[in-house]
Design a protein around this motif. Structure first.
Motif, PDB file in Angstrom:
ATOM      1  N   GLU A   1       3.400  19.169   9.836  1.00 49.15           N
ATOM      2  CA  GLU A   1       3.965  18.182  10.773  1.00 49.15           C
ATOM      3  C   GLU A   1       3.922  16.774  10.187  1.00 49.15           C
ATOM      4  N   ARG A   2       2.832  16.422   9.533  1.00 52.41           N
ATOM      5  CA  ARG A   2       2.711  15.089   8.922  1.00 52.41           C
ATOM      6  C   ARG A   2       3.768  14.866   7.852  1.00 52.41           C
ATOM      7  N   TRP A   3       4.112  15.924   7.126  1.00 51.52           N
ATOM      8  CA  TRP A   3       5.123  15.820   6.068  1.00 51.52           C
ATOM      9  C   TRP A   3       6.425  15.273   6.600  1.00 51.52           C
TER      10      TRP A   3
ATOM     11  N   ILE B   1      -8.179  31.264 -20.513  1.00 54.17           N
ATOM     12  CA  ILE B   1      -8.708  30.275 -19.561  1.00 54.17           C
ATOM     13  C   ILE B   1      -9.786  29.397 -20.205  1.00 54.17           C
ATOM     14  N   GLY B   2     -10.489  29.928 -21.173  1.00 54.40           N
ATOM     15  CA  GLY B   2     -11.521  29.164 -21.869  1.00 54.40           C
ATOM     16  C   GLY B   2     -10.973  28.047 -22.747  1.00 54.40           C
ATOM     17  N   ASP B   3      -9.674  28.086 -23.036  1.00 50.49           N
ATOM     18  CA  ASP B   3      -9.050  27.050 -23.860  1.00 50.49           C
ATOM     19  C   ASP B   3      -8.605  25.836 -23.048  1.00 50.49           C
ATOM     20  N   ILE B   4      -8.573  25.967 -21.732  1.00 54.10           N
ATOM     21  CA  ILE B   4      -8.079  24.894 -20.868  1.00 54.10           C
ATOM     22  C   ILE B   4      -9.134  23.797 -20.725  1.00 54.10           C
ATOM     23  N   ASP B   5      -8.717  22.548 -20.934  1.00 58.99           N
ATOM     24  CA  ASP B   5      -9.625  21.401 -20.817  1.00 58.99           C
ATOM     25  C   ASP B   5      -9.550  20.722 -19.453  1.00 58.99           C
ATOM     26  N   ILE B   6      -8.352  20.670 -18.881  1.00 53.78           N
ATOM     27  CA  ILE B   6      -8.161  20.013 -17.586  1.00 53.78           C
ATOM     28  C   ILE B   6      -7.023  20.731 -16.862  1.00 53.78           C
ATOM     29  N   SER B   7      -7.138  20.817 -15.539  1.00 54.80           N
ATOM     30  CA  SER B   7      -6.107  21.486 -14.747  1.00 54.80           C
ATOM     31  C   SER B   7      -5.666  20.597 -13.592  1.00 54.80           C
ATOM     32  N   ILE B   8      -4.387  20.701 -13.275  1.00 56.84           N
ATOM     33  CA  ILE B   8      -3.839  20.036 -12.089  1.00 56.84           C
ATOM     34  C   ILE B   8      -3.456  21.147 -11.137  1.00 56.84           C
ATOM     35  N   VAL B   9      -4.115  21.164  -9.981  1.00 57.96           N
ATOM     36  CA  VAL B   9      -3.912  22.257  -9.023  1.00 57.96           C
ATOM     37  C   VAL B   9      -3.294  21.723  -7.733  1.00 57.96           C
ATOM     38  N   PRO B  10      -2.477  22.547  -7.082  1.00 51.45           N
ATOM     39  CA  PRO B  10      -1.838  22.092  -5.850  1.00 51.45           C
ATOM     40  C   PRO B  10      -2.795  22.153  -4.670  1.00 51.45           C
ATOM     41  N   CYS B  11      -2.458  21.392  -3.646  1.00 52.69           N
ATOM     42  CA  CYS B  11      -3.177  21.502  -2.382  1.00 52.69           C
ATOM     43  C   CYS B  11      -2.216  21.131  -1.253  1.00 52.69           C
ATOM     44  N   VAL B  12      -2.386  21.771  -0.127  1.00 54.67           N
ATOM     45  CA  VAL B  12      -1.650  21.385   1.074  1.00 54.67           C
ATOM     46  C   VAL B  12      -2.234  20.065   1.549  1.00 54.67           C
ATOM     47  N   SER B  13      -3.573  20.001   1.472  1.00 54.44           N
ATOM     48  CA  SER B  13      -4.319  18.801   1.814  1.00 54.44           C
ATOM     49  C   SER B  13      -5.667  18.875   1.116  1.00 54.44           C
ATOM     50  N   ALA B  14      -6.436  17.828   1.291  1.00 53.56           N
ATOM     51  CA  ALA B  14      -7.786  17.759   0.740  1.00 53.56           C
ATOM     52  C   ALA B  14      -8.560  16.771   1.602  1.00 53.56           C
ATOM     53  N   ASP B  15      -9.855  16.694   1.352  1.00 58.84           N
ATOM     54  CA  ASP B  15     -10.622  15.624   1.984  1.00 58.84           C
ATOM     55  C   ASP B  15     -11.269  14.790   0.885  1.00 58.84           C
ATOM     56  N   ARG B  16     -11.853  13.686   1.264  1.00 56.47           N
ATOM     57  CA  ARG B  16     -12.402  12.752   0.289  1.00 56.47           C
ATOM     58  C   ARG B  16     -13.686  13.262  -0.361  1.00 56.47           C
ATOM     59  N   ASN B  17     -14.179  14.409   0.105  1.00 56.42           N
ATOM     60  CA  ASN B  17     -15.324  15.066  -0.530  1.00 56.42           C
ATOM     61  C   ASN B  17     -14.854  16.106  -1.545  1.00 56.42           C
ATOM     62  N   LEU B  18     -13.544  16.111  -1.807  1.00 57.50           N
ATOM     63  CA  LEU B  18     -12.903  16.955  -2.816  1.00 57.50           C
ATOM     64  C   LEU B  18     -12.851  18.435  -2.455  1.00 57.50           C
TER      65      LEU B  18
ATOM     66  N   SER C   1      -2.509  14.548  -4.095  1.00 59.10           N
ATOM     67  CA  SER C   1      -2.096  14.536  -2.688  1.00 59.10           C
ATOM     68  C   SER C   1      -1.721  13.108  -2.311  1.00 59.10           C
ATOM     69  N   TYR C   2      -1.290  12.951  -1.090  1.00 61.83           N
ATOM     70  CA  TYR C   2      -0.961  11.631  -0.550  1.00 61.83           C
ATOM     71  C   TYR C   2      -1.995  11.273   0.512  1.00 61.83           C
ATOM     72  N   GLU C   3      -2.334   9.996   0.593  1.00 57.92           N
ATOM     73  CA  GLU C   3      -3.314   9.535   1.595  1.00 57.92           C
ATOM     74  C   GLU C   3      -2.917   9.987   3.001  1.00 57.92           C
ATOM     75  N   ALA C   4      -1.635   9.955   3.306  1.00 59.12           N
ATOM     76  CA  ALA C   4      -1.168  10.335   4.648  1.00 59.12           C
ATOM     77  C   ALA C   4      -1.421  11.798   4.977  1.00 59.12           C
ATOM     78  N   LEU C   5      -1.718  12.599   3.957  1.00 62.68           N
ATOM     79  CA  LEU C   5      -1.940  14.031   4.173  1.00 62.68           C
ATOM     80  C   LEU C   5      -3.399  14.449   4.070  1.00 62.68           C
ATOM     81  N   LEU C   6      -4.289  13.491   3.809  1.00 57.31           N
ATOM     82  CA  LEU C   6      -5.706  13.843   3.697  1.00 57.31           C
ATOM     83  C   LEU C   6      -6.294  14.145   5.069  1.00 57.31           C
ATOM     84  N   LEU C   7      -7.230  15.065   5.072  1.00 53.73           N
ATOM     85  CA  LEU C   7      -7.950  15.427   6.290  1.00 53.73           C
ATOM     86  C   LEU C   7      -9.352  14.838   6.232  1.00 53.73           C
ATOM     87  N   GLU C   8      -9.940  14.669   7.399  1.00 50.79           N
ATOM     88  CA  GLU C   8     -11.308  14.167   7.472  1.00 50.79           C
ATOM     89  C   GLU C   8     -12.285  15.184   6.872  1.00 50.79           C
ATOM     90  N   ASP C   9     -12.066  16.476   7.183  1.00 50.83           N
ATOM     91  CA  ASP C   9     -12.953  17.528   6.698  1.00 50.83           C
ATOM     92  C   ASP C   9     -12.167  18.831   6.589  1.00 50.83           C
TER      93      ASP C   9
END
Length: 188
Positions: free
Chosen positions: A16-18, A116-133, A158-166
């Motif tokens: 809905e926020r989207w 998988i052991g060769d990967i140094d950094i990954s960018i993963v998708p999320c629908v949302s996240a919180d500030r505690n990661l 993510s976008y700030e507008a899509l972050l959740l409190e928890d």
């Protein structure tokens, strides 16, 4: 209420926020996220980078992937191989991607696999996240299964507008090391 039900409700809330985010805002926010990601020391030191291929309702990673390829990084993207399971495959160009599982662009079966052991950094998708990661994924468990075996840095976009409190989290959910929004880099 069970955690799985709370997660379903949180995904619905974010959907809905989207609706309130304009294409103009999204493009501006994507540029800010792009700049922040490339400022990470973990990226600068990385040889092999794993990155999800974004869809319309996610922060743009196509431009991120192009830049990583230009930076001469070894870039790998996911390819779904069975329900809930994916592998990392190395690409040299976005032209190697084709419509795959769920209509998501992914490499063909002939694309070289990356350990998988060769990967140094990954960018993963999320629908949302919180500030505690804590990460709210799409619900298939693909990335949680993949990340639990990796020792690489894990970055969400993510976008700030899509972050959740928890974010409602279950035992198998994997948290990330960084969350990048258009306003800030949150880190563990």
């Amino acid at each position: 209420m069970e955690t799985a039900e709370i997660k379903r409700m949180q995904r619905k809330e974010i959907k809905e926020r989207w609706k309130s985010i304009s294409q103009k805002e999204k493009k501006q926010w994507d540029k800010a996220i792009f700049t922040s990601f490339f400022s990470l020391q973990g990226y600068k030191c990385a040889d092999t980078v794993f990155c999800f291929v974004s869809m319309e309702n996610e922060p743009d990673t196509l431009n991120i992937i192009k830049r990583m390829l230009n930076d001469k990084k070894r870039v790998c993207v996911p390819r779904c191989i069975s329900k809930g399971v994916m592998e990392a495959c190395a690409i040299k160009s976005l032209d190697e991607l084709e419509s795959g599982s769920y209509g998501i662009l992914e490499p063909s079966e002939s694309t070289p696999k990356v350990d998988i052991g060769d990967i140094d950094i990954s960018i993963v998708p999320c629908v949302s996240a919180d500030r505690n990661l804590k990460r709210l994924g799409h619900g298939g468990g693909y990335y949680d299964r993949f990340m639990q075996n990796g020792r690489f840095l894990k970055v969400m976009l993510s976008y700030e507008a899509l972050l959740l409190e928890d974010v409602a989290a279950q035992e198998h959910d994997v948290s990330c090391d960084y969350l990048i929004t258009e306003e800030k880099i949150y880190k563990r």
